[in-house]
Write a protein that holds these residues in place. Structure first.
Motif, short mmCIF file in Angstrom:
data_model
loop_
_atom_site.label_atom_id
_atom_site.label_comp_id
_atom_site.label_asym_id
_atom_site.label_seq_id
_atom_site.Cartn_x
_atom_site.Cartn_y
_atom_site.Cartn_z
N ASP A 54 0.91 -1.12 -0.06
CA ASP A 54 0.20 -0.09 -0.05
C ASP A 54 0.90 1.15 -0.05
OD1 ASP A 54 1.03 -0.22 2.57
OD2 ASP A 54 -0.74 0.04 3.63
N GLY A 79 4.71 1.62 4.47
CA GLY A 79 3.07 1.25 4.52
C GLY A 79 2.61 1.83 5.85
N GLU A 80 1.27 1.68 5.80
CA GLU A 80 0.30 2.05 6.80
C GLU A 80 0.77 1.16 8.25
OE1 GLU A 80 -4.11 1.96 7.46
OE2 GLU A 80 -3.53 3.14 5.74
N PRO A 82 -2.80 -5.56 2.43
CA PRO A 82 -3.16 -4.04 2.53
C PRO A 82 -4.72 -3.53 2.78
CG PRO A 82 -2.40 -4.42 0.31
CD PRO A 82 -2.16 -5.72 0.99
N THR A 137 -5.53 -0.59 2.29
CA THR A 137 -5.86 0.63 1.32
C THR A 137 -4.92 0.38 -0.12
OG1 THR A 137 -4.19 1.83 2.24
CG2 THR A 137 -6.13 2.05 3.30
N GLY A 138 -5.47 1.34 -1.05
CA GLY A 138 -4.55 1.16 -2.35
C GLY A 138 -4.97 0.02 -3.27
N TYR A 151 -4.47 -3.03 -3.90
CA TYR A 151 -4.63 -4.31 -3.56
C TYR A 151 -5.53 -4.54 -2.28
CZ TYR A 151 -0.56 -5.38 -6.34
OH TYR A 151 0.38 -5.67 -7.50
N ALA A 152 -6.24 -3.43 -1.78
CA ALA A 152 -7.31 -3.53 -0.81
C ALA A 152 -8.45 -4.60 -1.09
CB ALA A 152 -7.89 -2.18 -0.55
#
Length: 243
Positions: free
Chosen positions: A137, A144-145, A177, A179-180, A182-183
């Motif tokens: 993400d 990443g987050e 992930p 978000t992004g 691939y969420a």
């Protein structure tokens, strides 16, 4: 007291059997041998007594994500034949403690952490396995987050681990992930990780470990080719809320 321990043992044994069945079925569906996938049980928030029961039930790999909980638990279970994995975001000020018990750190995501791990591994006379945590993400150069390095940063960090004393480059890890692009697309995320693993193995053939998948998506991870799945709630139950 014995009754409670027996009840808990029965509960863990039943849960473990269900997870084993899921892994075996996923391996069969993917045309893979069951031996290709290692179950790592995430024991965070659960007591050392559960770790002991799991060991009696044949579990050999356990994971923790917070040093302040992991260090005393690992010390209490030092007599057990376990491989300890650290899977959380590791602060550099906790590295000395973590190197005392962690056989594998799955969340290596920045050069400063590599330097700290190398220094403490040498000091402790240990070899610590490292997985580069990939953030699917992350923007090109961000983290990443939930930690992790962007795919573009994997090669540079892997090379650093490989030439750092006291460390062994074992492979890659990711968390699906939230978000992004691939969420909600776990399979695609894990397949992307496998592509990155293929690239990594060209330069570092021994870095074959791919850690992906948790209680909710282990089938997707096995289908993609993961070598290690990290399962917590499906084995231990829903976590007690942290107070």
């Amino acid at each position: 007291m014995t009754d409670h321990k027996d009840d808990r043992r029965d509960e863990l044994a039943a849960n473990l059997a269900k997870v084993e069945r899921r892994i075996a079925d996923a391996c069969a569906a993917a045309g893979r041998s069951r031996e290709e996938v290692t179950l790592v049980v995430v024991t965070k928030t659960y007591p050392a007594s559960d770790v002991r029961i799991l060991s009696e039930l044949g579990v050999r790999h356990v994971a923790e994500n917070r040093d302040q909980e992991a260090a005393p638990k690992a010390a209490e279970c030092a007599d057990l034949p376990l491989t300890w994995h650290f899977v959380g975001q590791l602060q550099t000020n906790k590295v000395r403690s973590a190197v005392g018990y962690a056989d594998v750190v799955q969340s290596v995501d920045r050069a400063r952490l590599v330097t700290a791990l190398s220094k403490e591994a040498v000091r402790a006379g240990r070899e610590v396995g490292c997985l580069i945590q990939v953030a699917l993400d992350a923007g090109e150069r961000d983290r990443g987050e939930r930690g992790g390095v962007a795919p573009e940063g994997v090669e540079e960090l892997a090379d650093l681990v490989a030439r750092s004393e006291g460390l062994r480059l074992d492979g890659l890890m990711t968390v699906a992930p939230l978000t992004g692009e691939y969420a909600g697309r776990q399979r695609a995320a894990f397949e992307r990780l496998m592509d990155l693993s293929t690239d990594l193995r060209r330069a570092h053939p021994a870095a074959t470990m791919v850690s992906a998948g948790m209680s909710g998506d282990l089938e997707d991870a096995v289908a993609a080719g993961a070598t290690h799945v990290r399962v917590g709630t499906a084995v231990l139950g829903v976590r007690p809320r942290l107070r």
